[in-house]
Design a protein around this motif. Structure first.
Motif, mmCIF file in Angstrom:
data_model
loop_
_atom_site.group_PDB
_atom_site.id
_atom_site.type_symbol
_atom_site.label_atom_id
_atom_site.label_comp_id
_atom_site.label_asym_id
_atom_site.label_seq_id
_atom_site.Cartn_x
_atom_site.Cartn_y
_atom_site.Cartn_z
ATOM 1 N N ARG A 27 -6.550 9.502 0.662
ATOM 2 C CA ARG A 27 -6.403 10.709 0.054
ATOM 3 C C ARG A 27 -5.961 9.979 -1.002
ATOM 4 N NH1 ARG A 27 -4.086 14.882 4.329
ATOM 5 N NH2 ARG A 27 -4.858 13.825 6.404
ATOM 6 N N SER A 28 -5.121 9.510 -1.235
ATOM 7 C CA SER A 28 -5.227 9.102 -3.353
ATOM 8 C C SER A 28 -5.776 8.681 -3.947
ATOM 9 C CB SER A 28 -3.941 8.663 -3.809
ATOM 10 O OG SER A 28 -2.615 9.183 -2.414
ATOM 11 N N ALA A 29 -6.119 8.930 -5.419
ATOM 12 C CA ALA A 29 -6.641 8.367 -6.286
ATOM 13 C C ALA A 29 -6.359 6.628 -6.502
ATOM 14 C CB ALA A 29 -7.366 9.637 -7.286
ATOM 15 N N SER A 30 -5.161 6.293 -6.727
ATOM 16 C CA SER A 30 -4.666 5.824 -7.032
ATOM 17 C C SER A 30 -3.506 5.214 -6.552
ATOM 18 C CB SER A 30 -4.485 5.175 -9.102
ATOM 19 O OG SER A 30 -3.452 6.530 -9.116
ATOM 20 N N LEU A 31 -3.062 3.695 -6.679
ATOM 21 C CA LEU A 31 -2.072 3.460 -5.655
ATOM 22 C C LEU A 31 -0.688 3.747 -6.463
ATOM 23 C CD1 LEU A 31 -3.311 -0.849 -5.702
ATOM 24 C CD2 LEU A 31 -3.089 1.247 -3.586
ATOM 25 N N GLU A 32 -0.822 4.192 -7.700
ATOM 26 C CA GLU A 32 0.592 5.131 -7.964
ATOM 27 C C GLU A 32 0.236 5.946 -7.635
ATOM 28 O OE1 GLU A 32 -1.588 3.685 -10.074
ATOM 29 O OE2 GLU A 32 -0.754 2.205 -11.058
ATOM 30 N N ASP A 33 -0.533 6.774 -6.899
ATOM 31 C CA ASP A 33 -0.721 8.108 -6.537
ATOM 32 C C ASP A 33 0.162 8.123 -5.266
ATOM 33 O OD1 ASP A 33 -1.762 9.753 -9.270
ATOM 34 O OD2 ASP A 33 -3.894 9.678 -8.285
ATOM 35 N N ALA A 34 -0.317 7.243 -4.666
ATOM 36 C CA ALA A 34 -0.623 7.033 -3.043
ATOM 37 C C ALA A 34 1.609 6.550 -2.900
ATOM 38 C CB ALA A 34 -0.935 6.156 -2.513
ATOM 39 N N ALA A 35 1.484 5.963 -3.946
ATOM 40 C CA ALA A 35 3.128 5.666 -4.148
ATOM 41 C C ALA A 35 4.081 6.943 -4.258
ATOM 42 C CB ALA A 35 3.083 3.997 -5.108
ATOM 43 N N ARG A 36 3.786 7.386 -5.374
ATOM 44 C CA ARG A 36 3.958 8.956 -5.420
ATOM 45 C C ARG A 36 3.830 9.212 -4.254
ATOM 46 N NH1 ARG A 36 1.115 11.387 -8.964
ATOM 47 N NH2 ARG A 36 1.626 9.148 -11.126
ATOM 48 N N ALA A 37 2.834 10.226 -3.438
ATOM 49 C CA ALA A 37 2.900 10.636 -2.221
ATOM 50 C C ALA A 37 3.748 10.269 -1.273
ATOM 51 C CB ALA A 37 1.619 10.105 -1.842
ATOM 52 N N LEU A 38 3.849 8.707 -0.776
ATOM 53 C CA LEU A 38 4.887 8.527 -0.357
ATOM 54 C C LEU A 38 6.773 8.598 -0.869
ATOM 55 C CD1 LEU A 38 2.630 5.687 0.445
ATOM 56 C CD2 LEU A 38 3.222 7.297 2.119
ATOM 57 N N GLY A 39 6.479 9.082 -1.576
ATOM 58 C CA GLY A 39 7.916 9.070 -2.299
ATOM 59 C C GLY A 39 8.740 7.651 -2.533
ATOM 60 N N ILE A 40 8.080 6.860 -2.660
ATOM 61 C CA ILE A 40 8.446 5.577 -3.225
ATOM 62 C C ILE A 40 7.909 4.864 -4.447
ATOM 63 C CG2 ILE A 40 8.599 4.821 -0.708
ATOM 64 C CD1 ILE A 40 5.336 3.478 -0.992
ATOM 65 N N ASP A 41 8.710 3.754 -5.097
ATOM 66 C CA ASP A 41 8.297 3.084 -6.555
ATOM 67 C C ASP A 41 6.713 1.870 -6.117
ATOM 68 O OD1 ASP A 41 8.427 -0.340 -8.017
ATOM 69 O OD2 ASP A 41 9.617 2.235 -8.248
ATOM 70 N N PRO A 42 6.402 2.223 -6.635
ATOM 71 C CA PRO A 42 4.827 1.570 -7.051
ATOM 72 C C PRO A 42 5.739 -0.083 -6.747
ATOM 73 C CG PRO A 42 5.236 3.078 -8.544
ATOM 74 C CD PRO A 42 6.289 2.896 -8.359
ATOM 75 N N ALA A 43 6.334 -0.570 -6.957
ATOM 76 C CA ALA A 43 6.163 -1.938 -6.535
ATOM 77 C C ALA A 43 6.471 -2.661 -4.908
ATOM 78 C CB ALA A 43 8.252 -2.022 -7.375
ATOM 79 N N THR A 44 7.838 -0.926 -4.273
ATOM 80 C CA THR A 44 7.965 -1.261 -3.215
ATOM 81 C C THR A 44 6.110 -0.794 -2.195
ATOM 82 O OG1 THR A 44 9.918 -0.092 -3.374
ATOM 83 C CG2 THR A 44 8.916 0.106 -1.228
ATOM 84 N N LEU A 45 5.847 -0.113 -2.688
ATOM 85 C CA LEU A 45 4.069 -0.291 -2.114
ATOM 86 C C LEU A 45 3.574 -1.429 -2.414
ATOM 87 C CD1 LEU A 45 2.080 1.625 -0.640
ATOM 88 C CD2 LEU A 45 1.376 2.210 -2.644
ATOM 89 N N TRP A 46 3.667 -1.883 -2.865
ATOM 90 C CA TRP A 46 3.113 -3.693 -3.641
ATOM 91 C C TRP A 46 3.896 -4.576 -2.255
ATOM 92 C CZ3 TRP A 46 4.334 -8.165 -4.167
ATOM 93 C CH2 TRP A 46 3.483 -9.146 -4.750
ATOM 94 N N ARG A 47 4.808 -3.974 -2.169
ATOM 95 C CA ARG A 47 5.352 -5.297 -1.175
ATOM 96 C C ARG A 47 5.341 -5.015 -0.091
ATOM 97 N NH1 ARG A 47 9.692 -5.086 -4.692
ATOM 98 N NH2 ARG A 47 10.669 -2.889 -3.570
ATOM 99 N N LYS A 48 4.784 -3.609 0.870
ATOM 100 C CA LYS A 48 4.598 -2.863 2.426
ATOM 101 C C LYS A 48 2.829 -3.349 1.874
ATOM 102 C CE LYS A 48 8.017 0.401 2.536
ATOM 103 N NZ LYS A 48 8.587 -0.195 3.795
ATOM 104 N N ARG A 49 2.524 -3.303 1.284
ATOM 105 C CA ARG A 49 0.560 -3.828 1.233
ATOM 106 C C ARG A 49 0.264 -5.574 1.542
ATOM 107 N NH1 ARG A 49 -2.200 -2.659 -4.096
ATOM 108 N NH2 ARG A 49 -3.739 -3.823 -2.792
ATOM 109 N N LYS A 50 1.487 -5.576 1.348
ATOM 110 C CA LYS A 50 1.322 -7.251 0.905
ATOM 111 C C LYS A 50 1.934 -7.776 2.753
ATOM 112 C CE LYS A 50 3.027 -12.000 -0.630
ATOM 113 N NZ LYS A 50 3.439 -12.673 -1.699
ATOM 114 N N LYS A 51 2.833 -6.807 2.771
ATOM 115 C CA LYS A 51 3.555 -7.265 4.167
ATOM 116 C C LYS A 51 2.827 -6.597 5.642
ATOM 117 C CE LYS A 51 7.403 -5.196 7.427
ATOM 118 N NZ LYS A 51 7.993 -4.343 7.675
#
Length: 91
Positions: free
Chosen positions: A63-87
């Motif tokens: 639903r998000s235009a970018s990973l930064e937007d997705a992280a913001r929507a999830l209420g997490i830091d982009p680095a946290t989103l990166w780790r979860k994407r890897k996980k």
């Protein structure tokens, strides 16, 4: 309730108008609801918390235009989103 909110409201209105008594009884309910068993409807296996998190992240990314937007929507830091994407092996 197996339907949507509008269906629920319509059913309640119908019950108020059509009820034979001051109480709603199973025989007053529509045929599909009178025999509805919520335990049977919830018999599907429960997804793990990790699986729910994975699905939620996937949905946010779709639903998000970018990973930064997705992280913001999830209420997490982009680095946290990166780790979860890897996980969860999400691309």
């Amino acid at each position: 309730w197996p339907g949507n909110v509008r269906e629920l409201l319509n059913t309640i209105e119908r019950l108020v108008v059509m009820a034979r008594d001051t109480e709603v009884n199973p025989e007053d309910l529509p045929a599909g609801i009178a025999h509805f068993n919520p335990r049977a409807a919830s018999a599907a296996p429960i997804a793990s918390l990790a699986e729910m998190e994975k699905r939620h992240i996937q949905e946010a990314m779709l639903r998000s235009a970018s990973l930064e937007d997705a992280a913001r929507a999830l209420g997490i830091d982009p680095a946290t989103l990166w780790r979860k994407r890897k996980k969860y092996q999400l691309d």
